[in-house]
Motif scaffolding. Structure first.
Motif, mmCIF file in Angstrom:
data_model
loop_
_atom_site.group_PDB
_atom_site.id
_atom_site.type_symbol
_atom_site.label_atom_id
_atom_site.label_comp_id
_atom_site.label_asym_id
_atom_site.label_seq_id
_atom_site.Cartn_x
_atom_site.Cartn_y
_atom_site.Cartn_z
ATOM 1 N N VAL A 91 0.835 -1.200 0.000
ATOM 2 C CA VAL A 91 0.000 0.000 0.000
ATOM 3 C C VAL A 91 0.872 1.252 0.000
ATOM 4 C CG1 VAL A 91 -1.700 1.326 1.312
ATOM 5 C CG2 VAL A 91 -1.925 -1.159 1.134
ATOM 6 N N GLY A 92 1.921 1.257 0.841
ATOM 7 C CA GLY A 92 2.803 2.414 0.927
ATOM 8 C C GLY A 92 3.497 2.715 -0.391
ATOM 9 N N LEU A 93 4.035 1.687 -1.030
ATOM 10 C CA LEU A 93 4.691 1.887 -2.321
ATOM 11 C C LEU A 93 3.703 2.377 -3.374
ATOM 12 C CD1 LEU A 93 7.087 -1.211 -2.448
ATOM 13 C CD2 LEU A 93 7.783 1.190 -2.517
ATOM 14 N N SER A 94 2.502 1.849 -3.335
ATOM 15 C CA SER A 94 1.479 2.294 -4.286
ATOM 16 C C SER A 94 1.165 3.770 -4.082
ATOM 17 C CB SER A 94 0.205 1.454 -4.125
ATOM 18 O OG SER A 94 0.462 0.083 -4.380
ATOM 19 N N ILE A 95 1.074 4.183 -2.824
ATOM 20 C CA ILE A 95 0.814 5.592 -2.518
ATOM 21 C C ILE A 95 1.961 6.469 -3.015
ATOM 22 C CG2 ILE A 95 0.636 7.256 -0.621
ATOM 23 C CD1 ILE A 95 -0.905 5.114 0.937
ATOM 24 N N VAL A 96 3.195 6.021 -2.776
ATOM 25 C CA VAL A 96 4.365 6.794 -3.203
ATOM 26 C C VAL A 96 4.329 7.061 -4.700
ATOM 27 C CG1 VAL A 96 6.866 6.629 -3.579
ATOM 28 C CG2 VAL A 96 5.909 6.133 -1.320
ATOM 29 N N PHE A 97 4.152 6.025 -5.494
ATOM 30 C CA PHE A 97 4.190 6.207 -6.948
ATOM 31 C C PHE A 97 2.942 6.904 -7.476
ATOM 32 C CE2 PHE A 97 7.488 2.922 -6.614
ATOM 33 C CZ PHE A 97 8.462 3.495 -7.429
ATOM 34 N N LEU A 98 1.792 6.620 -6.886
ATOM 35 C CA LEU A 98 0.577 7.289 -7.334
ATOM 36 C C LEU A 98 0.658 8.788 -7.083
ATOM 37 C CD1 LEU A 98 -2.287 7.099 -8.459
ATOM 38 C CD2 LEU A 98 -3.114 6.711 -6.126
ATOM 39 N N LEU A 99 1.067 9.165 -5.873
ATOM 40 C CA LEU A 99 1.207 10.587 -5.560
ATOM 41 C C LEU A 99 2.231 11.253 -6.473
ATOM 42 C CD1 LEU A 99 1.159 10.737 -1.641
ATOM 43 C CD2 LEU A 99 -0.586 11.595 -3.210
ATOM 44 N N ALA A 100 3.370 10.594 -6.680
ATOM 45 C CA ALA A 100 4.431 11.176 -7.503
ATOM 46 C C ALA A 100 3.973 11.375 -8.945
ATOM 47 C CB ALA A 100 5.669 10.282 -7.461
ATOM 48 N N ILE A 101 3.301 10.390 -9.501
ATOM 49 C CA ILE A 101 2.849 10.488 -10.891
ATOM 50 C C ILE A 101 1.813 11.586 -11.044
ATOM 51 C CG2 ILE A 101 1.584 9.280 -12.717
ATOM 52 C CD1 ILE A 101 2.947 6.676 -11.698
ATOM 53 N N VAL A 102 0.823 11.596 -10.163
ATOM 54 C CA VAL A 102 -0.243 12.600 -10.261
ATOM 55 C C VAL A 102 0.316 14.009 -10.064
ATOM 56 C CG1 VAL A 102 -2.341 13.462 -9.164
ATOM 57 C CG2 VAL A 102 -2.070 11.008 -9.571
ATOM 58 N N ALA A 103 1.162 14.189 -9.050
ATOM 59 C CA ALA A 103 1.670 15.526 -8.734
ATOM 60 C C ALA A 103 2.588 16.070 -9.812
ATOM 61 C CB ALA A 103 2.384 15.503 -7.385
ATOM 62 N N THR A 104 3.451 15.233 -10.354
ATOM 63 C CA THR A 104 4.426 15.724 -11.335
ATOM 64 C C THR A 104 3.824 15.931 -12.722
ATOM 65 O OG1 THR A 104 5.144 13.457 -11.860
ATOM 66 C CG2 THR A 104 6.372 14.645 -10.155
ATOM 67 N N GLN A 105 2.749 15.226 -13.024
ATOM 68 C CA GLN A 105 2.174 15.333 -14.366
ATOM 69 C C GLN A 105 0.965 16.256 -14.426
ATOM 70 O OE1 GLN A 105 4.112 13.821 -16.821
ATOM 71 N NE2 GLN A 105 5.306 13.539 -14.930
ATOM 72 N N ALA A 106 0.439 16.667 -13.280
ATOM 73 C CA ALA A 106 -0.730 17.550 -13.265
ATOM 74 C C ALA A 106 -0.389 18.909 -13.863
ATOM 75 C CB ALA A 106 -1.238 17.714 -11.839
ATOM 76 N N ARG A 107 -1.324 19.453 -14.626
ATOM 77 C CA ARG A 107 -1.128 20.754 -15.264
ATOM 78 C C ARG A 107 -1.866 21.870 -14.532
ATOM 79 N NH1 ARG A 107 3.192 20.326 -18.769
ATOM 80 N NH2 ARG A 107 3.285 18.109 -19.273
ATOM 81 N N ARG A 108 -2.425 21.537 -13.379
ATOM 82 C CA ARG A 108 -3.103 22.546 -12.577
ATOM 83 C C ARG A 108 -2.923 22.191 -11.108
ATOM 84 N NH1 ARG A 108 -9.091 22.083 -14.633
ATOM 85 N NH2 ARG A 108 -7.926 22.103 -16.589
ATOM 86 N N SER A 109 -3.257 23.103 -10.237
ATOM 87 C CA SER A 109 -3.107 22.866 -8.807
ATOM 88 C C SER A 109 -3.970 21.696 -8.368
ATOM 89 C CB SER A 109 -3.495 24.120 -8.017
ATOM 90 O OG SER A 109 -2.624 25.186 -8.323
ATOM 91 N N LEU A 110 -3.477 20.967 -7.379
ATOM 92 C CA LEU A 110 -4.166 19.784 -6.892
ATOM 93 C C LEU A 110 -4.738 20.019 -5.505
ATOM 94 C CD1 LEU A 110 -1.592 17.029 -7.940
ATOM 95 C CD2 LEU A 110 -3.734 17.613 -9.086
ATOM 96 N N PRO A 111 -5.871 19.395 -5.190
ATOM 97 C CA PRO A 111 -6.410 19.497 -3.823
ATOM 98 C C PRO A 111 -5.406 18.949 -2.811
ATOM 99 C CG PRO A 111 -8.022 18.524 -5.339
ATOM 100 C CD PRO A 111 -6.720 18.588 -6.076
ATOM 101 N N ILE A 112 -5.376 19.531 -1.664
ATOM 102 C CA ILE A 112 -4.539 19.157 -0.518
ATOM 103 C C ILE A 112 -3.058 19.424 -0.806
ATOM 104 C CG2 ILE A 112 -3.817 17.347 1.079
ATOM 105 C CD1 ILE A 112 -6.516 16.008 0.662
ATOM 106 N N LEU A 113 -2.487 18.796 -1.836
ATOM 107 C CA LEU A 113 -1.060 18.963 -2.117
ATOM 108 C C LEU A 113 -0.714 20.407 -2.460
ATOM 109 C CD1 LEU A 113 -0.067 15.790 -4.197
ATOM 110 C CD2 LEU A 113 0.379 16.254 -1.779
#
Length: 378
Positions: free
Chosen positions: A274-296
């Motif tokens: 679960v932890g590794l999944s969270i790490v990569f999911l957060l990293a992919i979403v945050a680095t590839q997003a083209r607009r501000s993200l909730p919470i982050l």
């Protein structure tokens, strides 16, 4: 946010990247104060409340916060390399970014542990000074005929890993740029992917047979290479170039990240999956997003992320020293006291970052830039 074409303008300073840093440092702090220093943890039994927090969700895999830091580092450093004039310029900028905060926070930690204890965390002046070099004191101690020297703060181990990553990544990037102007993302991606594959082979061989391969694996930070590689892949993906190669590298890194602990331990805890999944999911979403993200991208979270380096340097041994020094002099429960100390250290890290470290860093960068221009005119 306007869509940009080139990496320089596109990277800017993404709020969600600081958000990732906030998640990483808070996760690491949770691990240290819920699990690592508890009786059932890997460190010494230094928490007055014992294992009371050890069963908090995902606390036992909080070390993955450092891995998330490594992904962020790979992502950010890729763009920093692109903006640097050369190896010496890049090295100077990294030193300006890392060393002043290390000097200040290291001095605070040395003074607190020396005066408050606990005895197991007290370090000699030599260990304090050597810890400011980013190189493990144990390595230098062996050369000096003084084996057994330790880091001022155990969290500093990751700085030595970061420095080795900087050296190897910069060498490969500027090798690629020496052949192509502007820098060829394709060339750099090919060189780094070759390094990633070689590191994986060395690490697997070392795990199976030990010996020199295991030593070389540690030198090349092969165990943590997948996370830096993931950051590089995500950076190149964000540029919109070499998508196939970058996606291939990213998939390779994810497979490595899940495979290494499984091969080493023979099984993988559900929490680690679960932890590794969270790490990569957060990293992919945050680095590839083209607009501000909730919470982050929330302002409070971003501010914590911006102060994360100073807080990382202070949160562990300085926090343990304050906890040891005041645990018997207050009516607060040990857990409440620990939380209060961590809030104090976090606020201190923010003040240090925004009112001392950042102005100092900007001054040093301007001075270095002026000297460079002056030298070019001679």
């Amino acid at each position: 946010m306007t869509k940009n074409k080139g990496p320089r303008r596109d990277i800017g300073r993404l709020d969600q990247i600081d958000g990732l840093r906030a998640v990483a440092i808070l996760w690491v702090a949770l691990y240290h104060y819920a699990v690592f220093w508890a009786p059932s943890g890997k460190g010494l039994n230094l928490l007055p409340y014992g294992d009371a927090l050890a069963h908090l969700p995902l606390a036992n895999v909080g070390f993955l916060g450092v891995h998330l830091f490594f992904i962020v580092s790979g992502f950010v450093i890729t763009f920093s390399l692109e903006r640097s004039k050369g190896m010496s310029h890049f090295s100077l900028l990294r030193a300006i970014r890392l060393w002043p905060a290390l000097l200040i926070c290291g001095t605070i930690t040395f003074l607190l542990t020396t005066s408050l204890g606990p005895a197991s965390l007290v370090r000699s002046p030599l260990e304090y000074l050597l810890s400011l070099t980013f190189v493990p004191p144990a390595h230098i101690g062996r050369l000096l005929g003084q084996p057994g020297l330790e880091w001022l703060d155990g969290a500093y181990w990751s700085l030595w890993t970061e420095v080795r990553f900087y050296i190897i990544a910069a060498s490969m990037f500027f090798l690629a740029r020496s052949r192509f102007q502007p820098p060829s993302w394709s060339r750099f991606l090919v060189i780094w992917t070759g390094f990633a594959i070689a590191s994986a082979f060395i690490h697997l061989w070392g795990m199976a047979f030990g010996g020199a391969s295991n030593a070389l694996s540690r030198l090349l930070f092969a165990q943590y290479q997948p996370y830096f590689s993931a950051g590089i892949a995500l950076a190149i993906l964000r540029t919109g170039k070499e998508r196939t190669g970058a996606m291939g590298l990213l998939v390779f890194t994810v497979l490595q990240a899940f495979a290494y602990p499984l091969l080493q331990a023979g099984s993988l805890l559900i929490a680690e999956w679960v932890g590794l999944s969270i790490v990569f999911l957060l990293a992919i979403v945050a680095t590839q997003a083209r607009r501000s993200l909730p919470i982050l991208s929330w302002r409070a979270v971003v501010v914590v992320g911006q102060a994360s380096y100073a807080y990382y340097l202070l949160h562990q041994n300085s926090g343990l020293a304050l906890l040891a020094g005041f645990a018997n002099d207050t009516d607060l429960s040990p857990i409440v006291l620990m939380i209060a100390i961590q809030i104090l250290l976090l606020v201190g890290a923010m003040l240090l970052t925004f009112y001392v470290e950042t102005p100092l860093r900007l001054t040093l960068r301007r001075t270095a830039s002026l000297r460079s221009r002056f030298a070019e005119k001679l």
